[in-house]
Each structure stands twice: as structure tokens, then as C-alpha cells.
Design a protein around this motif. Structure first.
Motif, short mmCIF file in Angstrom:
data_model
loop_
_atom_site.label_atom_id
_atom_site.label_comp_id
_atom_site.label_asym_id
_atom_site.label_seq_id
_atom_site.Cartn_x
_atom_site.Cartn_y
_atom_site.Cartn_z
N GLN A 1 6.90 24.80 -33.57
CA GLN A 1 6.07 24.13 -33.81
C GLN A 1 6.60 22.84 -33.95
O GLN A 1 7.33 23.04 -35.10
CB GLN A 1 4.80 24.29 -34.12
CG GLN A 1 4.01 25.37 -32.89
CD GLN A 1 2.63 25.85 -33.36
OE1 GLN A 1 2.08 25.36 -34.58
NE2 GLN A 1 1.82 26.32 -33.18
N PHE A 2 5.84 21.73 -33.78
CA PHE A 2 6.29 20.47 -34.83
C PHE A 2 5.77 19.26 -34.42
O PHE A 2 4.18 19.42 -33.72
CB PHE A 2 7.70 20.06 -34.43
CG PHE A 2 7.60 19.52 -31.96
CD1 PHE A 2 7.55 17.87 -31.87
CD2 PHE A 2 8.75 20.40 -31.52
CE1 PHE A 2 6.99 17.75 -30.27
CE2 PHE A 2 8.50 19.48 -30.17
CZ PHE A 2 8.11 18.84 -29.73
N ILE B 1 0.60 17.85 -31.65
CA ILE B 1 1.36 19.20 -32.36
C ILE B 1 1.63 19.53 -31.52
O ILE B 1 0.97 20.49 -30.23
CB ILE B 1 0.74 20.31 -33.41
CG1 ILE B 1 0.26 19.64 -35.06
CG2 ILE B 1 1.31 21.52 -33.55
CD1 ILE B 1 -0.26 20.33 -35.72
N TYR B 2 2.91 19.88 -31.06
CA TYR B 2 3.25 20.47 -30.04
C TYR B 2 4.35 21.80 -30.38
O TYR B 2 4.40 22.13 -31.10
CB TYR B 2 4.67 19.42 -29.15
CG TYR B 2 3.93 18.67 -29.34
CD1 TYR B 2 3.65 18.17 -27.17
CD2 TYR B 2 4.16 17.24 -29.93
CE1 TYR B 2 3.39 17.00 -27.15
CE2 TYR B 2 3.72 15.52 -28.95
CZ TYR B 2 3.46 16.28 -27.53
OH TYR B 2 3.10 15.03 -27.12
N ALA C 1 1.79 16.30 -43.64
CA ALA C 1 3.13 17.25 -44.51
C ALA C 1 2.86 18.21 -43.50
O ALA C 1 1.74 19.00 -43.90
CB ALA C 1 3.32 17.35 -46.20
N TRP C 2 3.76 19.44 -44.10
CA TRP C 2 3.55 21.14 -43.51
C TRP C 2 3.23 21.28 -45.12
O TRP C 2 4.79 20.84 -45.96
CB TRP C 2 4.67 21.02 -42.74
CG TRP C 2 4.81 20.57 -41.56
CD1 TRP C 2 5.42 20.27 -40.63
CD2 TRP C 2 3.46 21.65 -40.23
NE1 TRP C 2 4.93 19.87 -39.12
CE2 TRP C 2 4.55 21.16 -39.06
CE3 TRP C 2 2.45 22.17 -40.41
CZ2 TRP C 2 3.05 21.34 -37.88
CZ3 TRP C 2 2.16 22.71 -39.71
CH2 TRP C 2 2.04 22.36 -38.29
N GLN D 1 6.83 9.99 -37.60
CA GLN D 1 7.07 10.93 -38.83
C GLN D 1 6.86 12.18 -37.52
O GLN D 1 5.96 11.71 -36.51
CB GLN D 1 5.41 11.35 -39.52
CG GLN D 1 6.01 11.28 -41.12
CD GLN D 1 4.95 11.91 -41.95
OE1 GLN D 1 3.51 11.96 -41.12
NE2 GLN D 1 5.29 12.10 -42.56
N PHE D 2 8.31 12.86 -37.31
CA PHE D 2 8.74 13.99 -36.39
C PHE D 2 8.37 15.25 -37.83
O PHE D 2 9.65 14.88 -38.54
CB PHE D 2 9.87 13.95 -35.93
CG PHE D 2 10.10 15.31 -34.96
CD1 PHE D 2 9.95 15.12 -33.47
CD2 PHE D 2 10.57 16.11 -35.36
CE1 PHE D 2 10.08 16.17 -32.96
CE2 PHE D 2 11.32 17.18 -34.51
CZ PHE D 2 10.67 17.31 -33.07
N LEU D 3 8.09 16.25 -37.71
CA LEU D 3 7.89 17.04 -38.58
C LEU D 3 7.89 18.63 -37.89
O LEU D 3 6.86 19.01 -37.18
CB LEU D 3 6.82 17.08 -39.44
CG LEU D 3 6.60 16.41 -40.18
CD1 LEU D 3 5.86 16.53 -41.31
CD2 LEU D 3 8.13 15.57 -41.57
N TRP D 4 8.81 19.43 -37.75
CA TRP D 4 9.06 20.83 -37.56
C TRP D 4 8.56 21.79 -38.52
O TRP D 4 8.25 20.94 -38.98
CB TRP D 4 10.46 21.70 -38.17
CG TRP D 4 11.69 20.87 -36.72
CD1 TRP D 4 12.59 19.93 -36.91
CD2 TRP D 4 11.73 20.76 -34.88
NE1 TRP D 4 12.90 19.79 -35.27
CE2 TRP D 4 12.72 20.39 -34.14
CE3 TRP D 4 11.08 22.63 -34.26
CZ2 TRP D 4 12.84 20.52 -33.38
CZ3 TRP D 4 10.86 22.41 -32.77
CH2 TRP D 4 12.33 21.40 -32.35
#
Lengths: 745, 357
Positions: free
Chosen positions: A168-169, A181-182, A204-205, A567-570
């Protein structure tokens, strides 16, 4: 008279018949009264207590006992009635029933006297009077309690259970503060959750991906589980930074005045630290956690403060005084930390390895003429690399400040697992801008050089010693990004280099491919090392925001434009639970496994193609329908339009060359028709009449074949003298000739 | 078709394009270089043999669309020319310029027939379907409001050479105190007009009453261009909000959306295929670090129905300000900020191209 009536009534009307049975219970007649009485009784009963365990005494001592009991009972309220039953021998039965005025007093006595020790042998057991009723009616037969349906405990790792192992990211967009969230599934990513205004600032993850933290002006919120429900909230107004502890048990938030450490599960503040001045400029995170969360530490003024969990107090209740300490890092695998101390006058700078909790130095190295130091642990904790910036000479400036000249760089590699921890040293004459360990394995990438960068790889060739494996010269890059799975590395030219990328395989040191993503300013490997994402964030560049997905071999898979993406976050993944052997086995049989996955991907793709086809067919159909509907409208419109563009009569008047035509338009029918027959040369002349089969004689009266032009030009009988051109412009002579012509043409 | 008289000998030799046979590279454009500044609008006449162009320099041009040879210029304006139009039988040309005039020209000899003086710059102008009326809109500036004007062409021509305010010939005058009109076209049957506004509104006005009939708020930023499909049942908008949209003329309902990541300056609908050209690019003043390599100045081809991009042509080295399909659908032209008009003839592959689905 009255008597009489009464008599009558009594005798006749109200006399029960002989066989009468009173089948109406009192309950039916005076139910309300009974109910009232019952309630009264219940109230009275509730105010009664039974005191058991009272000594059994002879009648002569009853009054003494009564006095003692009375004193005890009276302390809790007014006792209205007091009852001490006596058996046939005159002995008391050993219990007392007392009725208080108020129920509350009874309750208080119940609480206070139960278990009261009168003397050594006698201990009071007090219970409410209503217990008699309760236990009297107790059902002897055991009924199994009803088991409520099992509520499955929510599973915080449900997102890992995807059988396709899709990652997911999360994307944060400035547009409407939308966080999406994808699921990175094939062939197209799918939205898992999308909320507007989810976070007021950034997202943030947590390190293992269990939680998503959002930032709000009032504090932080942590989300997780299926459907991203709120796990907890942490109120910390105007906080600006947050980070998770490595095992996700604690959350650290910081505002301009203090730092709070929270326990995520207990939703509780664990400790508040006021922010001292020296910390305000420190780089975030200020607190660094050991890998097992047993300790966390920060740098104070010439001290290193190590705290313990779960007590959140200082280790051994004191700071460790270290003069000139500048920075430290925990080992990712052991409770060992490495710190460095700046040099001072004649004392050299030092790199020190310290064990916690013993706080023993296990290794130290003096380094002369040192300015700066960067500490990088290898992921497995086997090696430690320290990059030091050193100078050749220095001068004292006019104001006493130091000026350094002739910088060069040193890399020291500590082998942690060997006896005495040997150190290897490499020297670089040029600027070293970045060093990075391969996340799996033990290669060290060093980016060095001034404008044209070179990338060198160091690794173990033999006998546990590091040596240079390869140097790549003249690379257009300013950052390097290792794949989380090792082996592959992306050389990125971000910012000033406008987003150039080179995908590189370090197993045989070959370039896989090159590409570019204009103005890209970050690179994100997915947690499994299958995909690379390059992004253009709205924070850095105000147009072309979006991301590009590449395969690990550097082929562009997808280009996505996201308006104002910030922002892009895995979503990170926890470490694999598979053993080393199992992993190797999988790697060995990769071909067999990949077959089934390729098949699955192909199925998904064909499914999408089919869906696409259906969707497009539908669109086409819809639009055709629309066009059909419009057709009618168009026909009507066309007629109207025709009218708009034809010349209206008054315009014709203005046109000079049409004046004569106006004359001809107004001719009587016979002349008009005649004129046109001469113009076209087609009329009922003898020649044509024969041709059409109406007559047999093609000749004119003058014995020559009679054509239209013969009549007009040649015939001695009818000939017009003006010729065809005059006839065309309909001169008055021509008109007269037409009128006088005796033929029916 | 009228007999064309290329009487204007002003054309410099180097401006005259050497017409050579475009041999194999059929997608090579004809480059029309007759302007010194950014092209503002280009238009084909009904027959498609002529191409008109106007730019931020004061001289609109008229070209043979087939050869790219310049037929002549229209001399007289003293400012940037924002808009140009030719009537259906190609006998009159109207231009609107920043020198506060709208001018009528005879395209057969390049002579000015009449000039209408306005209070502010003329932003857009166009002939009605019948060609009997001319619509022009003026800018809002220096305390003067934006206005929509409709004049009677014949009346205007009789009025004489220069008419201040065109008082006698004016059929309708609508002041627009709200957002300025940025583009305008005639509605169906000369009974209404459709205006695109600076705030993204699209308004249909009844010209008999001068009242708003419909207001559509589908765009978020300036409507840069409005163009009809061939049957004039649909029109395409081009907006700075990075989208072009297809509308139904009679209901003013949006039908399709074509999304890009750049401001859209112009959109055109193919007369023969279900294709749409959408073109634009970052405004010159916003361009900081954009390179042509990034392909952001492309003319982009979308499928009319599926809203999917299927091709792009990059050639301008600045934003494209105006695109127009040739009425036969076999070529199109684009005018860019770089001052060039480029005429592209489609190669056979384009016509064979079948949208895959």
C-alpha cells in the motif's frame, strides 16, 4: 325506605349463587395496593441487615451483648428495629437482624461491619436481609450461560494478509488536504481509503506499517486496522514533529516548548520533557531509541542521557558526562551505541563504542584534526561505518574563530562481530557527499567527487576485510537509493539535475537502464524492492506534481499525475518471519513460483481489458444515442440555417448586374418560358419534336430543319435580328420579338 | 468560391515559403512565419482554402492554407490583435485589437472597410452564422466595464469609415460588470451568443432581450477559447484550469472532459473523426524551468468519446495559443507563443488509426 332497599339488594342482587366460587384473586382486585405493599416491604427489607457470627450467650449476658452490638450498629445510622432470636434453651442463636431507618445506613453497615472481629473467636459476617429471598428462590438446576457470539479481535496486520502481497502507499495532496491510501495492485492501483482533511499537515507511517499518524493543530491521531479506524488520539497542541519508536509501542511528539512520549496502546503520557535551549536547534529525532525499545537516549549539555523503559527514568538515575559529545547512533541489532566527541585544543576527537546498560567503552578510536563525523550502522549491526571530515591545517582568525584548510575525508569501518573490533580505514581526497550501506548484505556505497560525482562500492572480498569493489566515474547524480532488498541501487540526479535516474545492478556492476522524470525530487523504493517511485512534490515544485512507478530494472510502468501531491509514502512492512533456509529455498525455486504469478497477472490484465472494452463500448453507445437524438435537431437547424445564408430580396436590388434579371423575372409566363427555351436551345421546335417522336416532319416552313437556333438566327420568317446576346439580356426589341413570335414552342 | 487576387506585394521574399513537395515525411509541418510576435488566434474560412492569423503584432495575415503562401496582410491596427474572424462566404474579415478598435476588412484586396472605435481593447470578435451581424467584446480596464456588442454589418458599412462607438449600427450592447468576457461565439441561429469568462463561467445570452439564458459553472479558471464542432451542435472550451470540456450547445450541459496537466489555450474538434486537439502550455510568465524536451507544449490528440489521449505532436517551442482543424479534417494548424503558425497534414497512418478498445 333505605333499609328496605338495602335489604332488597342484599337479598336479591348481591347474593352469591349457591355454586359460586370466588375465582377472582386479590391480586386482580387490589393489584395496585398489593404492589404498593410489596414495594414498601421491599424497602423495609432493603434496610435490614443480618449480622451473623455473634457470640451465642446465656440470657443473663444478653443485655451486655446487646449494648455492645447496639453501639456498633448505631455508628452507621439509626436502628429502628432490633431482633435477636433465642432458642428453646434461652441461648441466643448467634445472629441478629437489624433494621435501619434508611437503606443507605444499612449499606454502610454492611460494608463497615462485614468481617469485623469482635474478639478472637468471633468474626461478623454481615449480609443484606434480601439475600434470604434471593437464595430462597434460587433455581437448583444449573443452566448453561449463553455464550455471546465471538467478536473477532480486530487484526492490526490485516493489510498484510493480502494473498497477492500487494503493498500500500499513501498520498497526501494539498488539494482539499486529501489523503488517499492505495493498494498497488495490478494492473491499476486501487483506492483503499480516501478522506479529505484527514491530516492538517503531514502524514507518517509507523516503522512496521501498523499505524498511520496524522497531524492536527490539537495533537496527533493514530489510525490503523481495517478501514483505518482511529486507534487513539494524543493531545499536544501545536506540536510540530512526531516519530514512532522502532517497535511501535511509543510515539514521541514535540512542540516548541516540550516533548511528550506517549504509550500508543495505553493512550497515556509516559513522560514530558521540557525543551531546553540546546535542544531547540537539535536535529529531529532528538530521542533515539535502541532497537528493542529498552532504552532511549538524547544528548544534553556535555552529557549523554540514557533513559530506560518502562520506568522512563534515567539509566542508573544519572547522566553520563561526556565532554564535547556531538552525535550518537544506536546499533540496529544490539544495545550498543556509537558516539563521537569533537576535538578540543590538544585533545583529539574520538569515536567511541559503548555498551548499554553497563556503559562500558568497548572500542574507541582517536582521530586528529577532525571537523565533522557521520555515523552509519549496517542494517544487521555487523559493521559500522564512520565518515569523518578532516583538515590539514587551521588558522586562528582575527576574532578568534577557527578556519580550517585542506579538507579530506576518511571512512572507518568497524567490524563489530570480531574480536577487539578491528577498524579499516579508507581515505578520500575529495568531498564525500553520501555513504549508504546495502540494506541486505554488506556493500557500502560511497558517493564522492565535487561536481562530477563518482560512486565507489566497498565490500568484503576475502578474510573479512573490506576492499574497493568498483568505482563508477562521472555520474550525473547527487543521491543514491539502495533497494530494500539489496543488489539494486538507483543513482538519482535530483533538484539541480532535474530528475535523471540510473538503475544499477551491483551484482555485476552493470547499468540496467537510464531514465528521467522532470523535476523529480524524491525516490521511494517499495518495501519489497519490486518498484521504485519517483515523485514531484508540490512542496518543491508547483507544477507537474505526481509520481512515476518504475520496475526495479528501470522500466517505467506507470505515470500518474496527482494535482498538488505533497507526500508519497509506501506503507512499510514488518520484517519477514521466514527463516534464512526458507528464503533461500524460495529463491532457488523462483522460476516455479513466478509462473503462477505471471499467470495471475495476465488474468488480471485480460480482465481489465475486458472491462475496459465494455466500458468503452458503453461510452460509444451512449454517445451514439446522443448523436441520434441530435440528428432531428440538426435537420431542423439546417433548414433554418439555410434561410439565414440565402440572399434576402432587398440585397438583390442593390446588386447592379442583376437589374436586367429583375426585368426577366417579372416577364409574363409565356415570354419567360420562351426566353429560357431559347437560352437553353431546348424547345418544341419541329426538329426536336420529330426526335422525340411526336411529329414526322423535322422541317420548318422554310424547308430547312427547324432547330431552336434556326428560328433565332437563320429562319427568314421568324429570325431575331439582335442575336443571342441581346436575347440573353432581354432588350426591349427581344421582348417585342418574343411577344410577336407566332410559334408555340 | 471567390476569385482571389493576391494583390499585396508587401510580402518579403524570405517570408514567402518555397513550396516544395513534402515527399516522404508527410507529418512535416508547413511553417508560416509572418508574425513577429506571439500568435493569438488562427482560423480557417469555410472552404478551407484560406487561413487567417493574428498575433500580438498589429498585422493580421491571410494565407493560402494549401501551400502556406501568404496572400496578404491587413494593415491598420496599432496594437496587439486579439481576435480574427471571416464570414461564411469569405467576403469580410473582422479583427479586434488592443488599440481599442474592431475593424472590418475586404479579404480580396486587404482594404479596411470600416473601423469601430471602442472604449477598451477588443478581446474577441466573430461573424454570425448569416454573416449579417458581428459580435465583439471589450475588456474591462481603467474603470470601464467589459461589454458585449452586436452590430449590424451592412449598417456599419454604410456608416462609413470610422465610427466612434458604432452607435448607429449597434443592435445590442450588454455591459458585463462581473467577470470579464475572455472568449465569445454565436449561439445557434443568430439568436443567442455564448461567452466564456475570466472566472470560468460560460453564459448563454438571448440577443433579443440581452438577458442571460443559462449560466454554466464548470471551469475554475479563464476560458481561453470556444470552438464549434462542424455541425455546430457541440462546442469545446479551453480553460486555464488544465481541462478542455465538450458541451452540448442547446442544453449547455458538459458532455466530456479532457484533462491535461497544463493550462489549455485552445481546443478543436475534428470535422471527420471523433478526435479532439487540445493545446496549451505554461504561460510565458510562469515558465521557469520548463524545457521543450519535457513535451509540455504539445498539441495533444484526445478521443472525443473516450476522453483518452492517443497521440501528441510536439513542434512549438512555446505554448500553443490557438489550434484549428482544416474543414476537410485532413490537416490542422496551430499558432504558438513562439510566433509561428504550423500547418500539419496528417499522414495516412492517422486515418488508418483505429482506436483500440
Amino acid at each position: 325506605m333505605v333499609d328496605y332497599i338495602e335489604e332488597e339488594l342484599n337479598d336479591d342482587m348481591f347474593r352469591d349463587p349457591e355454586d359460586f366460587v370466588d375465582d377472582i384473586s386479590r391480586n386482580e382486585i387490589i393489584a395496585d395496593l398489593l404492589e404498593e405493599k410489596k414495594q414498601m416491604q421491599a424497602k423495609v427489607d432493603a434496610a435490614k441487615i443480618v449480622v451473623d457470627g455473634v457470640p451465642k450467650v446465656r440470657p443473663d449476658r444478653v443485655s451486655k451483648l446487646q449494648n455492645i452490638l447496639k453501639r456498633l450498629l448505631d455508628t452507621y445510622g439509626t436502628v429502628v428495629k432490633y431482633d435477636m432470636p433465642v432458642d428453646e434453651n434461652g441461648l441466643t442463636k448467634g445472629f441478629v437482624v437489624a433494621r435501619y431507618e434508611k437503606e443507605e445506613s444499612a449499606m454502610a453497615a454492611l460494608k463497615g461491619l462485614n468481617g469485623h472481629r469482635l474478639d478472637k473467636q468471633h468474626k461478623f459476617i454481615v449480609f443484606p436481609y434480601t439475600d434470604f429471598e434471593k437464595y430462597k428462590n434460587y433455581d437448583e438446576e444449573w443452566v448453561a450461560p449463553e455464550i455471546p457470539p465471538l467478536e473477532r479481535p480486530t487484526c492490526l496486520v490485516s493489510w498484510l494478509l493480502n494473498d497477492q502481497c500487494y503493498d500500500q502507499f499513501a498520498i497526501l495532496s494539498e488539494e482539499n488536504h486529501k489523503t488517499s491510501i492505495y493498494q498497488n495492485c495490478l494492473p491499476q492501483p486501487e483506492v483503499v481509503e480516501e478522506r479529505e482533511g484527514w491530516s492538517e499537515r503531514t502524514i507518517a507511517w509507523s516503522p512496521k506499517g501498523t499505524f498511520l499518524a496524522t497531524m492536527h493543530s490539537k495533537g496527533a491521531a493514530v489510525w490503523g486496522d481495517v478501514g483505518f479506524r482511529q486507534i487513539s488520539r494524543f493531545c499536544h497542541p501545536n506540536f510540530s514533529f512526531l516519530h514512532f519508536s522502532p517497535r511501535e509501542n511509543y510515539l514521541v511528539t514535540m512542540c516548541s516548548t516540550n516533548i511528550i512520549i506517549w504509550n500508543i496502546w495505553l493512550k497515556k503520557k509516559m513522560r514530558i520533557f521540557t525543551l531546553e535551549d540546546n535542544l531547540k536547534t537539535a536535529t529531529w529525532p532528538i530521542f533515539k531509541w535502541s532497537h528493542d525499545e529498552k532504552y532511549f537516549a538524547r544528548i544534553g549539555v556535555n552529557t549523554l542521557n540514557i533513559y530506560e523503559t518502562p520506568s522512563f527514568g534515567l539509566l542508573e538515575k544519572k547522566n553520563i558526562a561526556i565532554k564535547g559529545i556531538r552525535d550518537f547512533e544506536w546499533s540496529p541489532s544490539d544495545n550498543t551505541l556509537c558516539y563521537w566527541v569533537e576535538e578540543e585544543d590538544q585533545v583529539p576527537g574520538k569515536i567511541i563504542l559503548m555498551e548499554v546498560p553497563s556503559c562500558k567503552e568497548i572500542r574507541s578510536k582517536n582521530i586528529f584534526k577532525m571537523n565533522e563525523c557521520k555515523i552509519r550502522w549496517q542494517e544487521a549491526g555487523d559493521y559500522l561505518c564512520v565518515l569523518t571530515k578532516r583538515y590539514k591545517k587551521f588558522k586562528k582568525g582575527q576574532n578568534g574563530e577557527m578556519r580550517y584548510f585542506g579538507h579530506y575525508h576518511n571512512i572507518d569501518i568497524f567490524s563489530m562481530r570480531e574480536k577487539l573490533i578491528p577498524v579499516q580505514n579508507f581515505e578520500f581526497e575529495e568531498e564525500v557527499s553520501e555513504i549508504a550501506w546495502e540494506p541486505v548484505g554488506n556493500k557500502l556505497a560511497v558517493l564522492h567527487g565535487e561536481t562530477q560525482k563518482s560512486l565507489s562500492f566497498y565490500g568484503i572480498k576475502s578474510l573479512n576485510t573490506f576492499s574497493l569493489l568498483k568505482t563508477l566515474e562521472k555520474k550525473q547524480c547527487n543521491s543514491i537509493f539502495w533497494s530494500p532488498d539489496g543488489r539494486h541501487i538507483v543513482l538519482a540526479g535530483l533538484k539541480s539535475l532535474n530528475g535523471m535516474f540510473e538503475f544499477f545492478d551491483t551484482s555485476d556492476f552493470s547499468t540496467l537502464s537510464k531514465g528521467d522524470h522532470f523535476m523529480a525530487n524524491d525516490v521511494h523504493w517499495d518495501p519489497t524492492g519490486r518498484y521504485v517511485v519517483t515523485t514531484v512534490s508540490w512542496w518543491n515544485h508547483k507544477s507537474d506534481n505526481g509520481f512515476r512507478v518504475w520496475s526495479s530494472r528501470g522500466e517505467v510502468i506507470r505515470k500518474c499525475n496527482e494535482a498538488k501531491m505533497c507526500q508519497f509514502l509506501w506503507r512499510p512492512r514488518p520484517k519477514s518471519l521466514l527463516s534464512e533456509e526458507k528464503n533461500n529455498e524460495i529463491k532457488k525455486n523462483l522460476k516455479n513460483y513466478s509462473k503462477q504469478f505471471v499467470l495471475r497477472d495476465r488474468l488480471a490484465k485480460s480482465k481489465m481489458d475486458r472491462e475496459m472494452f465494455e466500458k468503452k463500448s458503453k461510452l460509444l453507445e451512449e454517445f451514439e444515442g446522443f448523436r441520434q437524438k441530435k440528428k432531428q435537431e440538426l435537420e431542423e437547424l439546417q433548414a433554418e440555417r439555410q434561410k439565414l445564408r440565402s440572399f434576402p430580396p432587398q440585397q438583390v436590388i442593390q446588386c447592379e448586374h442583376l437589374v436586367s434579371e429583375k426585368a426577366s423575372f417579372s416577364l409574363p409566363r409565356r415570354e419567360w418560358v420562351l426566353l429560357n427555351r431559347f437560352r437553353t436551345g431546348q424547345g418544341r421546335c419541329a426538329e426536336l419534336m420529330k426526335l422525340w417522336g411526336y411529329t414526322k416532319d423535322p422541317n420548318c416552313a422554310c424547308n430547312v430543319p427547324q432547330s431552336m437556333s434556326h428560328i433565332l438566327d437563320d429562319c427568314p420568317l421568324y429570325k431575331f435580328n439582335g442575336g443571342i446576346s441581346n436575347l440573353h439580356s432581354v432588350t426591349p426589341e427581344a421582348l417585342n420579338w418574343l411577344k410577336a413570335l407566332p410559334l408555340r414552342l | 468560391m471567390l476569385q482571389w487576387l493576391p494583390i499585396l506585394e508587401k510580402v518579403q521574399p524570405h517570408h514567402r515559403r518555397q513550396v516544395t513537395k513534402q515527399d516522404t515525411g508527410t507529418f512535416k509541418p508547413i511553417i508560416l512565419h509572418g508574425h513577429e510576435r506571439a500568435i493569438t488566434q488562427i482560423k480557417y474560412n469555410t472552404d478551407g482554402d484560406l487561413l487567417l492569423s493574428c498575433s500580438k503584432d498589429p498585422t493580421p495575415n491571410i494565407w493560402y492554407s494549401i501551400t502556406g503562401e501568404r496572400l496578404g496582410t491587413f494593415d491598420g491596427h496599432n496594437g496587439a490583435v486579439w481576435s480574427i474572424d471571416i464570414n461564411w462566404d469569405s467576403t469580410k474579415v473582422v479583427t479586434g485589437a488592443a488599440d481599442n478598435t474592431a475593424r472590418l476588412w475586404d479579404p480580396s484586396n486587404g482594404k479596411m472597410l470600416s473601423a469601430i472605435e471602442t472604449k477598451t481593447a477588443v478581446r474577441s470578435c466573430s461573424f454570425s452564422y448569416s454573416g449579417k451581424m458581428v459580435l465583439y467584446t471589450t475588456d474591462k480596464s481603467l474603470g470601464k466595464t467589459c461589454e458585449i456588442n452586436i452590430i449590424d454589418l451592412n449598417q456599419q458599412l454604410q456608416n462609413g469609415h470610422v465610427v466612434s462607438g458604432a452607435a448607429q449600427s449597434t443592435i445590442l450592447n450588454i455591459p458585463v460588470p462581473t467577470s470579464k468576457v475572455s472568449s465569445a461565439i454565436w449561439g445557434p441561429l443568430d439568436q443567442s451568443i455564448i461567452t466564456g469568462h475570466e472566472n470560468g463561467d460560460i453564459i448563454q445570452w438571448d440577443i433579443r432581450t440581452g438577458k442571460k439564458m443559462l449560466l454554466v459553472q464548470e471551469h475554475k479558471d479563464v476560458i481561453n477559447d470556444l470552438q464549434y464542432s462542424k455541425d455546430e451542435l457541440m462546442f469545446i472550451t479551453a480553460s486555464k484550469d488544465h481541462t478542455a470540456k465538450l458541451f452540448d450547445v442547446s442544453t449547455m450541459k458538459p458532455l466530456k472532459v479532457y484533462k491535461t496537466e497544463r493550462p489549455v489555450n485552445s481546443g478543436a474538434i475534428s470535422p471527420i473523426a471523433d478526435h479532439v486537439i487540445v493545446a496549451g502550455g505554461q504561460e510565458a510568465m510562469d515558465v521557469t524551468t520548463t524545457s521543450a524536451r519535457q513535451g509540455k507544449f504539445d498539441a495533444r490528440f484526445f478521443h472525443l468519446i473516450f476522453e483518452e489521449e492517443f497521440g501528441r505532436i510536439k513542434d512549438h517551442f512555446g505554448p500553443i495559443n490557438s489550434v484549428a482543424f482544416h474543414p476537410d479534417g485532413k490537416s490542422y494548424s496551430s499558432g504558438g507563443e513562439d510566433g509561428y503558425v504550423r500547418t500539419h497534414t496528417f499522414d495516412p497512418a492517422y486515418f488508418e488509426f483505429d482506436f483500440e478498445y
